[in-house]
Enzyme design. Sequence first.
Site, short mmCIF file in Angstrom:
data_model
loop_
_atom_site.label_atom_id
_atom_site.label_comp_id
_atom_site.label_asym_id
_atom_site.label_seq_id
_atom_site.Cartn_x
_atom_site.Cartn_y
_atom_site.Cartn_z
N ARG A 176 0.83 -1.21 0.00
CA ARG A 176 0.00 0.00 0.00
C ARG A 176 0.86 1.26 0.00
O ARG A 176 0.64 2.19 -0.76
CB ARG A 176 -0.89 0.02 1.24
CG ARG A 176 -2.06 -0.94 1.12
CD ARG A 176 -2.71 -1.17 2.47
NE ARG A 176 -3.92 -1.95 2.35
CZ ARG A 176 -3.97 -3.27 2.09
NH1 ARG A 176 -2.86 -3.94 1.88
NH2 ARG A 176 -5.12 -3.91 2.00
N GLY A 202 -1.14 -11.28 -5.71
CA GLY A 202 -2.53 -10.84 -5.86
C GLY A 202 -2.73 -9.36 -5.59
O GLY A 202 -3.34 -8.65 -6.39
N SER A 241 -13.30 -10.15 -2.53
CA SER A 241 -11.93 -9.79 -2.12
C SER A 241 -11.88 -8.32 -1.74
O SER A 241 -12.31 -7.45 -2.52
CB SER A 241 -10.94 -10.06 -3.25
OG SER A 241 -9.68 -9.52 -2.91
N SER A 242 -11.35 -8.04 -0.56
CA SER A 242 -11.21 -6.65 -0.13
C SER A 242 -10.16 -5.93 -0.97
O SER A 242 -10.10 -4.70 -0.97
CB SER A 242 -10.80 -6.61 1.34
OG SER A 242 -9.47 -7.08 1.49
N GLN A 243 -9.32 -6.69 -1.65
CA GLN A 243 -8.25 -6.07 -2.45
C GLN A 243 -8.83 -5.16 -3.54
O GLN A 243 -8.24 -4.14 -3.89
CB GLN A 243 -7.37 -7.14 -3.08
CG GLN A 243 -6.60 -7.95 -2.05
CD GLN A 243 -5.79 -9.08 -2.67
OE1 GLN A 243 -5.57 -9.12 -3.87
NE2 GLN A 243 -5.34 -10.01 -1.84
N ASP A 301 -5.89 -15.22 6.07
CA ASP A 301 -4.52 -15.75 5.93
C ASP A 301 -4.07 -16.54 7.16
O ASP A 301 -3.02 -17.18 7.13
CB ASP A 301 -3.52 -14.62 5.64
CG ASP A 301 -3.77 -13.98 4.28
OD1 ASP A 301 -4.63 -14.47 3.53
OD2 ASP A 301 -3.10 -12.98 3.97
N ARG A 347 -6.92 -23.27 -1.24
CA ARG A 347 -6.33 -23.60 0.07
C ARG A 347 -7.17 -24.62 0.84
O ARG A 347 -6.63 -25.31 1.70
CB ARG A 347 -6.14 -22.32 0.91
CG ARG A 347 -5.00 -21.47 0.37
CD ARG A 347 -4.79 -20.18 1.16
NE ARG A 347 -3.55 -19.55 0.73
CZ ARG A 347 -3.18 -18.32 1.04
NH1 ARG A 347 -3.96 -17.55 1.77
NH2 ARG A 347 -2.02 -17.84 0.62
N LYS A 379 7.55 -15.49 -1.33
CA LYS A 379 6.43 -14.59 -1.67
C LYS A 379 6.19 -13.57 -0.55
O LYS A 379 5.93 -12.40 -0.83
CB LYS A 379 5.16 -15.40 -1.91
CG LYS A 379 3.99 -14.56 -2.39
CD LYS A 379 2.78 -15.41 -2.67
CE LYS A 379 1.76 -14.68 -3.52
NZ LYS A 379 1.01 -13.65 -2.84
O1 LIG Z 1 -5.11 -6.32 0.97
C1 LIG Z 1 -4.27 -7.14 1.35
O2 LIG Z 1 -3.10 -6.81 1.62
C2 LIG Z 1 -4.69 -8.55 1.49
C3 LIG Z 1 -6.02 -8.88 1.59
C4 LIG Z 1 -6.52 -10.26 1.79
O3 LIG Z 1 -7.10 -10.71 0.60
P1 LIG Z 1 -8.71 -10.76 0.36
O4 LIG Z 1 -9.26 -9.42 0.59
O5 LIG Z 1 -8.81 -11.17 -1.08
O6 LIG Z 1 -9.25 -11.76 1.31
C5 LIG Z 1 -5.38 -11.20 2.19
O7 LIG Z 1 -5.80 -12.53 2.06
C6 LIG Z 1 -4.13 -10.96 1.37
O8 LIG Z 1 -3.10 -11.84 1.74
C7 LIG Z 1 -3.62 -9.56 1.55
C1 LIG Z 2 -3.53 -14.22 -0.43
C2 LIG Z 2 -2.30 -13.74 -0.28
O1 LIG Z 2 -1.70 -12.83 -1.07
P1 LIG Z 2 -2.16 -12.18 -2.47
O2 LIG Z 2 -3.65 -12.25 -2.56
O3 LIG Z 2 -1.64 -10.80 -2.41
O4 LIG Z 2 -1.49 -12.99 -3.55
C3 LIG Z 2 -1.46 -14.19 0.86
O5 LIG Z 2 -0.38 -13.61 1.07
O6 LIG Z 2 -1.85 -15.13 1.58
#
Ligand SMILES: O=C(O)C1=C[C@@H](OP(=O)(O)O)[C@@H](O)[C@H](O)C1
Ligand SMILES: C=C(OP(=O)(O)O)C(=O)O
Length: 413
Positions: A31, A74, A149-151, A292, A323, A393
């Site tokens: 971030r 991701g 996904s919060s991402q 996680d 997973r 990773k």
């Molecule tokens: O925003 C982030 O840094 C993350 C959000 C989570 O994902 P999700 O929002 O897809 O669950 C987590 O599992 C990932 O390892 C890191």
């Molecule tokens: C889900 C994970 O990461 P990302 O989604 O960023 O690949 C993780 O680190 O467990």
Amino acid sequence: MKTHKSCKISHTNHLNNLDVPLSSSKSESNRVLILNAFSKPQATIGNLSDARDTRTMQRLLSSQEEILDVLDAGTTMRFLIAYHAISQSKVTLTGTERMQQRPVKILADALKVLGAEIEYLREPGYPPILLKPFPGQKSTELEIRGDVSSQYISALLMISPVLPSGLTIHLTGKIMSRPYIEMTLSLMAHYGIKYDWQGNTIRIEPQAYKALDYTIESDWSGASYWFAMVALAEKAEIKLLNLREKSLQGDKAIVEVMDQLGVSGQFEEDGIVLSKKEHKNNVDIDFSHCPDLAQTVAVTCAAKGIGGTFSGLESLRIKETDRIAALQNELAKIGAQLTEPAPGEWQLIPGTRSGKYENLTFETYEDHRMAMALAPLATLGNVTIEDPIVVEKSYPGFWSHMAMAGFKIEMQD
Ligand SMILES: O=C(O)C1=C[C@@H](OP(=O)(O)O)[C@@H](O)[C@H](O)C1
Ligand SMILES: C=C(OP(=O)(O)O)C(=O)O
């Protein structure tokens, strides 16, 4: 680290007088790198993570190439999609085979509502994805699901202040991984951004990011494997460095979870000291906001003979691997089962083989968290972990830190 076929960890069940440095948080690091890219001048970032995902983010943010490969990261993929969707460059984002199976449609659809021009180059809804120069903002408001996904939401939030008219985001459905959204907003606030979050609506006016130096905390997700080692070892007292009682990371929840699994955590100025305590025989844990941690906790319960009722595991199927399937396969090797008696409700049945183990070999499915969640079983017997390089990773120092803790680590080709 060189690629090795496997890593043999010899049995050690006493972990004493050890200070574990950990890696720093890749979520915070990824971030802050995006926020810094939007700030002028840039802030000094202390303790940036050495995770491959962070190094990839850093490299790609300064790249002039038209094709950017995020590998298996991701957050890097999702954050860079939003970043480039509103830039004037034409960029293709791609990644590993697995990354090409991790969905981005919800994010891309939201960006299209904003006005972004986006094309899928292979499978609709998945990378590789082409982001054309941003023609201009078409909408100031959008709706996005919060339950996948919060991402996606973090990615949209970080671009909101630099949009000409700002952005109002309406979150629909259940909000999963909420602490990651809060982390995004807290770090944006650190960079001077004001936001208004009422109910399911977040409004961010157009405003400038102002760089302010920031020091990243150690990674609580990475810390979880050390909690597991303490839970499973016969004797243990260790300190995990640079973890704070007041953290931006939701995975700090591991302190409360492991308290039930036999680990006491005491905060000190420079970290947290872990020691052993009594554990419960059954636990009920919702992973909706800390997905996680699920692998660490499932393996620990299975090996300690603790029954688990788990929920909030939905997102595990779309991460570095499926997973759930990976856990089911590997837990079976210690006689444990992970079943879903009703949709969304999971049971961890420890089975008969908890206790001491002979030589066991575990697969890792190109997933760092499978490797690190299974490694603590070396407190109960010799364990071989396949494809050990996967830890790079998020936590490249993991094997050397285990060696520091007294485990004999032998890389095998
Ligand atoms: O925003 C982030 O840094 C993350 C959000 C989570 O994902 P999700 O929002 O897809 O669950 C987590 O599992 C990932 O390892 C890191
Ligand atoms: C889900 C994970 O990461 P990302 O989604 O960023 O690949 C993780 O680190 O467990």
